[in-house]
Design a protein around this motif. Structure first.
Motif, PDB file in Angstrom:
ATOM      1  N   VAL A   1      12.077  17.676  52.668  1.00 20.84           N
ATOM      2  CA  VAL A   1      13.036  16.760  52.189  1.00 20.84           C
ATOM      3  C   VAL A   1      14.408  17.361  52.373  1.00 20.84           C
TER       4      VAL A   1
ATOM      5  N   ASP B   1      17.298  13.200  47.029  1.00 18.59           N
ATOM      6  CA  ASP B   1      16.324  13.840  48.315  1.00 18.59           C
ATOM      7  C   ASP B   1      16.363  12.742  49.294  1.00 18.59           C
TER       8      ASP B   1
ATOM      9  N   ARG C   1      17.634  18.048  50.410  1.00 19.21           N
ATOM     10  CA  ARG C   1      18.276  17.771  48.784  1.00 19.21           C
ATOM     11  C   ARG C   1      19.469  18.098  48.899  1.00 19.21           C
TER      12      ARG C   1
END
Ligand code: MN
Length: 329
Positions: free
Chosen positions: A42, A61, A44
């Motif tokens: 992901v 995220d 972030r």
């Protein structure tokens, strides 16, 4: 850069709207592997060193579009939360959600799924077999001290899109573009998906008491005068009565606008927990490791729980936002 501010609110309409417009602070994303057997990565943008919170939003995220055949999709085994709400918002794909409240729901594009952890909850998130492309955001909302031990809750809401000139807006929390989400929040909060037609510009009235963050999913989007690229989060301090978004590209752009009144409390974040002290975290970790009723049980997941990682050797320090000084009002 100044041109984008010419359509700000009428001078004198609200004394909080006057003065020099704040500059957008660009918060870049870092890649984080979610871990587990099918490691999905992901992007972030919150928290990070420069900023812990935007309103009560404490975790952002952004993932995908992921070709699930390549990445394996999402498969997050039972894990706990305290002191926060999780917001799942998808652009494509489908996630099966189960939690210790007994909820079993499919998270679909354009549908808010809001889980309140409060004193303690556990859940699983697994992309469905039919999902070929997984794309969306997962966000956390910190609960204010007076409500952080509230009971578990889970709810869904599918906002109807509002069509403006050149843009469409789906308001999943709070109020924007004349729409108010029926989903209650514990602090003043805004969450909305905004789709911009190619080269379109839209100006939206916002609460000047709110600070805002714009996460760009697709396209280059000029936000209050600053161009943000995909995966970047632009932070705008309180004091704006309108925000202007401009799609600088020849294809459709998409972004998520977050906002809220400055949280005003320092929080301690570790693993899946939001507390106020190192001791809060130590206790939550022990409770999870002891399979305490605090977190309940998730039924229907064919696998083991995620064990808590080891605590750091040092005391976990509370995090706030940088002291508001230059450039903010
Ligand atoms: Mn979770």
């Amino acid at each position: 850069m100044s041109g984008a501010h010419t359509d700000r609110a009428v001078p004198g309409a609200d004394p909080r709207c006057g003065g020099e417009p704040a500059r957008v602070e660009v918060l870049p994303a870092r890649d984080v592997p979610l871990g587990g057997p099918r490691a999905m990565t992901v992007r972030r943008t919150l928290p990070q060193r420069a900023r812990t919170l935007i309103g009560a939003w404490c975790f952002v995220d952004h993932f995908g579009p992921d070709d699930v055949a390549v990445t394996g999709g999402m498969d997050v085994a039972p894990h706990p939360h305290i002191g926060l709400q999780t917001v799942s918002w998808l652009f494509s794909g489908e996630i099966e959600h189960r939690d210790s409240l007994g909820s079993h729901a499919l998270v679909r594009p354009g549908e808010l799924n809001l889980m309140t952890g409060g004193h303690g909850i556990s859940h699983t998130e697994v992309s469905t077999p039919d999902t070929t492309s997984l794309h969306g955001v997962q966000l956390w909302v910190a609960l204010p001290d007076e409500h952080r031990h509230t009971g578990r809750d889970f709810r869904s809401h599918t906002p109807r899109p509002v069509h403006l000139d050149g843009a469409s807006v789906r308001v999943f929390l709070g109020s924007l573009a004349g729409v108010t989400s029926p989903v209650p929040a514990f602090t003043p909060l805004l969450g909305a998906e905004i789709v911009l037609q190619p080269r379109a510009t839209t100006t939206l009235a916002v609460d000047p008491a709110f600070e805002h963050g714009l996460l760009v999913d697709r396209g280059d989007v000029r936000f209050a005068g600053t161009v943000l690229r995909p995966a970047e989060l632009g932070y705008l301090a309180p004091g704006a009565c309108t925000v202007t978004l401009a799609n600088e590209t020849d294809t459709v752009a998409r972004a998520v606008l977050l906002g809220g009144t400055p949280f005003g409390e320092e929080i301690v974040m570790w693993w899946n927990f939001v507390g106020r002290s190192h001791q809060d975290i130590v206790e939550a970790r022990l409770d999870w490791e002891a399979a305490s009723d605090r977190f309940g049980r998730v039924d229907g997941y064919p696998g083991a729980r995620i064990p808590a990682p080891a605590l750091p050797n040092a005391t976990i320090a509370p995090r706030g936002n940088p002291t508001r000084s230059k450039g903010t009002r």
